[in-house]
Design an enzyme around this catalytic site. Structure first.
Site, PDB file in Angstrom:
ATOM      1  N   GLU A  55       0.855  -1.191   0.000  1.00  0.00           N
ATOM      2  CA  GLU A  55       0.000   0.000   0.000  1.00  0.00           C
ATOM      3  C   GLU A  55       0.889   1.239   0.000  1.00  0.00           C
ATOM      4  O   GLU A  55       1.655   1.461   0.938  1.00  0.00           O
ATOM      5  CB  GLU A  55      -0.917   0.010   1.238  1.00  0.00           C
ATOM      6  CG  GLU A  55      -1.739   1.289   1.354  1.00  0.00           C
ATOM      7  CD  GLU A  55      -2.477   1.416   2.676  1.00  0.00           C
ATOM      8  OE1 GLU A  55      -2.752   0.382   3.336  1.00  0.00           O
ATOM      9  OE2 GLU A  55      -2.785   2.552   3.076  1.00  0.00           O
TER      10      GLU A  55
ATOM     11  N   ARG B  41       0.565  10.455   0.037  1.00  0.00           N
ATOM     12  CA  ARG B  41       0.905  11.531   0.974  1.00  0.00           C
ATOM     13  C   ARG B  41       2.167  12.264   0.577  1.00  0.00           C
ATOM     14  O   ARG B  41       2.645  13.117   1.327  1.00  0.00           O
ATOM     15  CB  ARG B  41       1.099  10.963   2.383  1.00  0.00           C
ATOM     16  CG  ARG B  41      -0.137  10.333   2.958  1.00  0.00           C
ATOM     17  CD  ARG B  41       0.102   9.937   4.406  1.00  0.00           C
ATOM     18  NE  ARG B  41      -0.752   8.824   4.759  1.00  0.00           N
ATOM     19  CZ  ARG B  41      -0.617   8.100   5.854  1.00  0.00           C
ATOM     20  NH1 ARG B  41       0.329   8.370   6.727  1.00  0.00           N
ATOM     21  NH2 ARG B  41      -1.437   7.101   6.094  1.00  0.00           N
TER      22      ARG B  41
ATOM     23  N   LYS C  13     -10.886  -1.715   6.676  1.00  0.00           N
ATOM     24  CA  LYS C  13      -9.685  -1.410   7.456  1.00  0.00           C
ATOM     25  C   LYS C  13     -10.156  -0.884   8.813  1.00  0.00           C
ATOM     26  O   LYS C  13     -11.132  -0.133   8.881  1.00  0.00           O
ATOM     27  CB  LYS C  13      -8.884  -0.358   6.693  1.00  0.00           C
ATOM     28  CG  LYS C  13      -7.825   0.392   7.468  1.00  0.00           C
ATOM     29  CD  LYS C  13      -6.980   1.213   6.501  1.00  0.00           C
ATOM     30  CE  LYS C  13      -6.290   2.360   7.205  1.00  0.00           C
ATOM     31  NZ  LYS C  13      -5.070   2.791   6.480  1.00  0.00           N
TER      32      LYS C  13
END
Ligand code: 3PG
Length: 212
Positions: A45, A49, A132
């Site tokens: 993943e 950002r 999640k």
């Protein structure tokens, strides 16, 4: 189907741990992905950002065996960018109705984040059965997910946030945890020093965890 549960299940079952990657250094993308795959963690993943995150994804997606997804997805626009970059899945810290609905327009599955039973029920009502749990440790950790197991028995979780090797072991012992996410496999100093051998060793240790 809002969430291709079969596709997501097979990806989330490939390894017990998903490395959650924050990386801007494009030169480190391929060797980092190669080290993680070689260590037995093929599902990656990459969080959106950093300015180069989409380029990092495109580089990592070229690594044989890597299954690369985007993380920190918060808008429909980022979903389109994720697909274009070669992602096979997307992860979000939250589960806003707008995001859950937008994911239906994209060909790769979304793993949305939840923190409470109400949020889990909202996502479930939208057709999502893999969620999640974030930020897992700050929310109370494994005891909270253990308490979710009976009333939310049809939902499987990937806890993320504040997890290390030992905590991962505890989560993976729960029946409603399919895998865990975390960044402990890639210490910032190892990335800065380009010590990919150390990262491969940490990945191999994490890959040795067993789903109960
Ligand atoms: C994150 O969003 O940063 C992930 O949950 C990773 O958390 P961690 O760095 O605490 O493992």
């Amino acid at each position: 189907m809002p969430q291709d549960a079969a596709a997501l299940r097979s990806m989330l079952s490939l390894a017990p741990v998903i490395p959650v990657i924050i990386l801007d250094d494009l030169d480190a993308a391929r060797p980092l992905a190669e080290a993680l795959v070689a260590g037995g963690l093929p599902v990656l993943e990459v969080t959106l950002r950093t300015p180069n995150a989409l380029r990092v994804i495109a580089e990592m997606a070229k690594v044989p065996g890597a299954v690369v997804g985007s993380g920190t997805v918060r808008s429909p626009l980022q979903m389109g960018h994720s697909v274009d970059a070669g992602c096979q899945f997307m992860v979000s810290p939250g589960a806003s109705p707008r995001l859950l609905e937008a994911a239906e327009d994209h060909p790769i599955p979304l793993l949305p984040g939840i923190a409470t039973p109400t949020e889990a029920m909202t996502a479930s009502e939208h057709g999502y059965s893999f969620l999640k749990f974030f930020p897992a440790e700050a929310l109370g950790g494994a005891p909270v997910l253990k308490a979710f197991a009976s009333p939310l028995a049809d939902i499987a979780f990937c806890p993320t946030g504040g997890i290390d090797l030992e905590k991962a072991r505890t989560y993976l012992a729960l029946p409603n945890v399919i895998c865990v996410g975390g960044s402990w496999i890639m210490p910032a100093d190892a990335i800065a020093a380009k010590d990919f051998g150390r990262i491969e060793r940490l990945a191999r240790e994490a890959a040795g965890l067993r789903k109960a």
